[in-house]
Every structure is written in C-alpha cells, then in structure tokens.
Write a protein that holds these residues in place. Structure first.
Motif, PDB file in Angstrom:
ATOM      1  N   ARG A   1     -25.864  24.565  -8.689  1.00 16.88           N
ATOM      2  CA  ARG A   1     -26.832  25.664  -8.719  1.00 16.88           C
ATOM      3  C   ARG A   1     -27.450  25.782 -10.106  1.00 16.88           C
ATOM      4  NH1 ARG A   1     -22.209  29.599  -6.511  1.00 16.88           N
ATOM      5  NH2 ARG A   1     -21.755  28.518  -4.546  1.00 16.88           N
ATOM      6  N   PRO A   2     -28.730  26.166 -10.173  1.00 17.38           N
ATOM      7  CA  PRO A   2     -29.655  26.371  -9.067  1.00 17.38           C
ATOM      8  C   PRO A   2     -30.213  25.042  -8.550  1.00 17.38           C
ATOM      9  CG  PRO A   2     -30.769  26.809 -11.132  1.00 17.38           C
ATOM     10  CD  PRO A   2     -29.333  26.518 -11.477  1.00 17.38           C
ATOM     11  N   GLN A   3     -30.499  25.005  -7.275  1.00 18.37           N
ATOM     12  CA  GLN A   3     -31.059  23.817  -6.662  1.00 18.37           C
ATOM     13  C   GLN A   3     -32.568  23.742  -6.907  1.00 18.37           C
ATOM     14  OE1 GLN A   3     -29.220  26.120  -5.059  1.00 18.37           O
ATOM     15  NE2 GLN A   3     -27.397  25.131  -4.241  1.00 18.37           N
ATOM     16  N   VAL A   4     -33.117  22.587  -6.588  1.00 19.06           N
ATOM     17  CA  VAL A   4     -34.566  22.374  -6.673  1.00 19.06           C
ATOM     18  C   VAL A   4     -35.114  22.178  -5.264  1.00 19.06           C
ATOM     19  CG1 VAL A   4     -36.404  20.836  -7.470  1.00 19.06           C
ATOM     20  CG2 VAL A   4     -34.481  21.357  -8.971  1.00 19.06           C
ATOM     21  N   GLY A   5     -36.153  22.903  -4.919  1.00 20.61           N
ATOM     22  CA  GLY A   5     -36.849  22.692  -3.658  1.00 20.61           C
ATOM     23  C   GLY A   5     -36.271  23.428  -2.475  1.00 20.61           C
ATOM     24  N   LEU A   6     -35.138  24.088  -2.640  1.00 18.59           N
ATOM     25  CA  LEU A   6     -34.550  24.824  -1.517  1.00 18.59           C
ATOM     26  C   LEU A   6     -35.456  25.969  -1.097  1.00 18.59           C
ATOM     27  CD1 LEU A   6     -32.023  24.933   0.297  1.00 18.59           C
ATOM     28  CD2 LEU A   6     -30.996  26.494  -1.371  1.00 18.59           C
ATOM     29  N   ASP A   7     -36.174  26.541  -2.044  1.00 21.10           N
ATOM     30  CA  ASP A   7     -37.070  27.651  -1.727  1.00 21.10           C
ATOM     31  C   ASP A   7     -38.314  27.203  -0.970  1.00 21.10           C
ATOM     32  OD1 ASP A   7     -38.214  26.299  -3.878  1.00 21.10           O
ATOM     33  OD2 ASP A   7     -39.131  28.121  -4.696  1.00 21.10           O
ATOM     34  N   GLN A   8     -38.576  25.895  -0.938  1.00 23.02           N
ATOM     35  CA  GLN A   8     -39.748  25.376  -0.238  1.00 23.02           C
ATOM     36  C   GLN A   8     -39.456  24.983   1.204  1.00 23.02           C
ATOM     37  OE1 GLN A   8     -42.915  25.231  -1.695  1.00 23.02           O
ATOM     38  NE2 GLN A   8     -41.814  26.454  -3.212  1.00 23.02           N
ATOM     39  N   ALA A   9     -38.188  24.937   1.582  1.00 22.69           N
ATOM     40  CA  ALA A   9     -37.821  24.493   2.933  1.00 22.69           C
ATOM     41  C   ALA A   9     -38.352  25.451   3.985  1.00 22.69           C
ATOM     42  CB  ALA A   9     -36.310  24.362   3.061  1.00 22.69           C
ATOM     43  N   CYS A  10     -38.758  24.897   5.105  1.00 20.26           N
ATOM     44  CA  CYS A  10     -39.247  25.692   6.234  1.00 20.26           C
ATOM     45  C   CYS A  10     -38.083  26.396   6.923  1.00 20.26           C
ATOM     46  CB  CYS A  10     -39.979  24.772   7.197  1.00 20.26           C
ATOM     47  SG  CYS A  10     -40.833  25.605   8.535  1.00 20.26           S
ATOM     48  N   VAL A  11     -36.984  25.661   7.128  1.00 20.08           N
ATOM     49  CA  VAL A  11     -35.771  26.203   7.751  1.00 20.08           C
ATOM     50  C   VAL A  11     -34.584  25.742   6.919  1.00 20.08           C
ATOM     51  CG1 VAL A  11     -34.399  26.387   9.865  1.00 20.08           C
ATOM     52  CG2 VAL A  11     -36.864  25.944  10.018  1.00 20.08           C
ATOM     53  N   VAL A  12     -33.638  26.637   6.655  1.00 20.07           N
ATOM     54  CA  VAL A  12     -32.405  26.282   5.953  1.00 20.07           C
ATOM     55  C   VAL A  12     -31.214  26.675   6.818  1.00 20.07           C
ATOM     56  CG1 VAL A  12     -30.940  26.649   3.935  1.00 20.07           C
ATOM     57  CG2 VAL A  12     -33.436  26.567   3.668  1.00 20.07           C
ATOM     58  N   TYR A  13     -30.319  25.707   7.055  1.00 15.73           N
ATOM     59  CA  TYR A  13     -29.031  25.988   7.691  1.00 15.73           C
ATOM     60  C   TYR A  13     -27.969  25.996   6.592  1.00 15.73           C
ATOM     61  CZ  TYR A  13     -30.885  24.977  12.372  1.00 15.73           C
ATOM     62  OH  TYR A  13     -31.599  25.003  13.541  1.00 15.73           O
ATOM     63  N   GLU A  14     -27.093  27.005   6.618  1.00 16.69           N
ATOM     64  CA  GLU A  14     -25.967  27.053   5.695  1.00 16.69           C
ATOM     65  C   GLU A  14     -24.676  27.078   6.504  1.00 16.69           C
ATOM     66  OE1 GLU A  14     -24.414  29.453   1.717  1.00 16.69           O
ATOM     67  OE2 GLU A  14     -25.817  30.441   3.083  1.00 16.69           O
ATOM     68  N   HIS A  15     -23.667  26.356   6.033  1.00 20.73           N
ATOM     69  CA  HIS A  15     -22.388  26.305   6.749  1.00 20.73           C
ATOM     70  C   HIS A  15     -21.275  26.041   5.755  1.00 20.73           C
ATOM     71  CE1 HIS A  15     -21.778  21.904   6.376  1.00 20.73           C
ATOM     72  NE2 HIS A  15     -23.096  21.873   6.330  1.00 20.73           N
ATOM     73  N   MET A  16     -20.047  26.385   6.119  1.00 14.77           N
ATOM     74  CA  MET A  16     -18.882  26.057   5.303  1.00 14.77           C
ATOM     75  C   MET A  16     -18.636  24.552   5.349  1.00 14.77           C
ATOM     76  SD  MET A  16     -17.647  28.631   3.706  1.00 14.77           S
ATOM     77  CE  MET A  16     -16.269  27.670   3.093  1.00 14.77           C
ATOM     78  N   ALA A  17     -18.295  24.008   4.188  1.00 12.82           N
ATOM     79  CA  ALA A  17     -17.925  22.595   4.117  1.00 12.82           C
ATOM     80  C   ALA A  17     -16.417  22.518   3.889  1.00 12.82           C
ATOM     81  CB  ALA A  17     -18.706  21.889   3.013  1.00 12.82           C
TER      82      ALA A  17
END
Length: 332
Positions: A65-81
């Motif tokens: 963190r912080p990531q690059v380009g995550l704010d530009q994504a149309c859809v974001v899925y988040e899940h536990m790894a």
C-alpha cells in the motif's frame, strides 16, 4: 459443482419501468444507440462497449500500500487470502492505467474471471491453481510466461514490486490471439436509487484487522470513501482516496482448500461464487438487503431484493467485498 437455484432465476432481466428516472440501464441489451461501459457510464465510442475487460490480481499486504491504478478499476473484488491479508481482483474495461503491485492468482479467480470473459494478469500461482487456469481455458497473461508485459520497481520490496499497464496486457493478448471483443451481459444501473432501504453511512467489512475494509458515505459526492485498517485508502499516483459509487457485500460459501498456497505451507481459501446467497447493496447512503444469484461460471451475477426485483447499481465504480456466510458486516 452444481448448486440448486431458487425461483429468482426465472425473473426477467429488466424488472423496472422502461423509461423515466428510475429506468434500468442494461449496457449490453439496450436498443438505445447510447453505449455504456461495464460501470454504467455512457461511452462516446459505442464499439468500446464490446471491449474485452482485463482482470488484474493486486496485492493488499501492508508493504504493497498504496497501490497504483486501483482507483481506476471499473469493478473491484476483495477477498481474504492468507495471513490476515486480503487481495483484489480488479476489472478494467475502457480504463487504461498503470497497475500494481501485481501478485499471484487465487482460487477465487476461477469464479471471477469467466464472468467477465476477461484477460487475466497475475504473477503465477499455486500449482493446483495454475492447472485449473489451464483447464478452465482462462485467457491467461501470466507474468511467469509473459515477462515482457511487466516490470519491476525498486521502490517496493519483493514480492510487492511487480507492475504492468492495461495497454501492456492488451498488447500481449493480441500477440497471443485472444481477441479484443467480448459479449457481456452487464449489471443493471439507475441514477435514481430504488425505494426503501435503510440508512448506511458507514460499512465495516469483517476482514482481519490488518486488512479491515471500511466505507464512509460522502453525501456531497454521493459515493463511498474507502478505508483500510482504519486509514484512508489512497492511490499512490494521485494521492486521492479511493471511491465507489456502489458497495456490495456478497456472502458466499468458503472453506480451506485441500492444497497449500506456497512452499511455506500457507493454507488457501476456496470460495463458491456460483449459486445464490445473501448480499447487501449499498448506494446513495442506503443499504438494500437481498440475494445474489448466478447460474454458472459463465453466467452473470444478479442482485435481487426480497421482493425478487433487480437492485439497480449506481453508475460508477463498483466494489464487491466477498465474505463467508458466517461473517456479518457492521453497518451504521
């Protein structure tokens, strides 16, 4: 795995008036000549509506963190790894941006990527996952075999130091003969929120404290601000906090897979995103309880309220937090 579905599957695609402020916008099925992106935004070039999306696996370890380009994504899925860390599968449609850090695939991607007929960018994966990617014939652009499409940065420690661009992935996919067009069903959208719902100005997603997701409603902008582990989740390139027009908490069956994720023996989680289950859609400061329904890996996920009506999403960025059936988000 075959899962019996409820009568929700018999519902028509559009379950709202065909005109007026509350009409649903179904990007791939409208007779209107205006074309829409996967996020429900109008496009100047109608041909872009058929552009194949790109799915990128993005790291969310503290060091990433912080990531690059995550704010530009149309859809974001988040899940536990594993290890209390979440990961993202970010879907890009007409957006072109730098993206990273890119990390390895997870089992859940076998349930996400086919819905979007997407090109899949990632950095390897466990042997079992790589075998499934090949068996399911995903349009794979793995960094292990397409290194020229990725690059490393000295600003981050390994393994959170691999980046790419959406244009790089598309160019490599062209060379691999994957094809640039896809026929997507798309979500249903409405500028006007549906009737009902309950106030929801703060959403806390029950992940590990290291990765706890939180969304706070911004009434001036009409969308949700993203926080991670209690801090504003910003984009490295812009310094701006990430926003989402629609937040969805999707509850799914999950279990520990029969194989380990890495040589260190870290267990991996498996998720089932085919079938049906509880879901809450958040938009315009309100929560709408309902269900998600999906008939197959190639099928599109639909969100319905308790009366069996489609819950339209707000046009703009969509964030889907995948949690287990036992988990419950805190809503204030």
């Amino acid at each position: 795995r075959k899962v019996s579905l409820s009568s929700f599957l018999g519902l028509p695609f559009e379950a709202a008036p065909a005109s007026g402020a509350g009409a649903l916008l179904a990007p791939a099925r409208r007779s209107n000549p205006v074309a829409f992106s996967l996020c429900g935004k109008p496009l100047d070039d109608a041909s872009l509506a058929r552009l194949r999306p790109v799915a990128v696996k993005i790291d969310n370890a503290p060091a990433a963190r912080p990531q690059v380009g995550l704010d530009q994504a149309c859809v974001v899925y988040e899940h536990m790894a594993e290890g209390g860390i979440t990961r993202f599968t970010a879907i890009y449609h007409t957006e072109d941006t730098e993206v990273g850090p890119v990390r390895s695939a997870r089992r859940i991607d076998l349930h996400i990527v086919p819905q979007y007929q997407a090109l899949f960018a990632h950095v390897g994966g466990a042997p079992a996952e790589m075998a499934y990617i090949k068996m399911y014939k995903l349009l794979d652009v793995d960094q292990f075999f397409n290194a020229e499409s990725y690059y490393f940065t000295r600003q981050r420690p390994a393994p959170s130091n691999v980046y790419t661009t959406i244009s790089n992935i598309r160019a490599r996919a062209d060379a691999l003969g994957y094809g640039r067009e896809a026929t997507l069903e798309g979500f249903s959208f409405s500028e006007k929120p549906p009737e009902g719902g309950r106030p929801a100005t703060q959403i806390i997603v029950p992940y590990h404290p290291t990765s706890q997701g939180e969304f706070r409603y911004d009434p001036q902008a009409g969308d949700y601000l993203r926080y991670t582990a209690g801090r504003p989740h910003v984009d490295q390139a812009t310094g701006q906090i990430i926003r989402a027009s629609t937040v969805i908490v999707q509850k799914v069956p999950s279990w520990i897979a029969s194989y380990t994720e890495d040589a260190g023996g870290a267990p991996t989680l498996d998720f089932d995103l085919v079938g049906q289950g509880p879901a809450t859609v958040f938009r315009n400061g309100k929560a709408f309880e309902g269900k998600w329904v999906r008939s197959s890996l190639e099928g599109w996920t639909r969100f319905y309220d308790g009366a069996g009506q489609v819950i339209p999403l707000a046009p703009g960025k969509i964030w889907i937090s995948v949690v287990s059936l036992e988990e419950r988000a805190t809503v204030r």
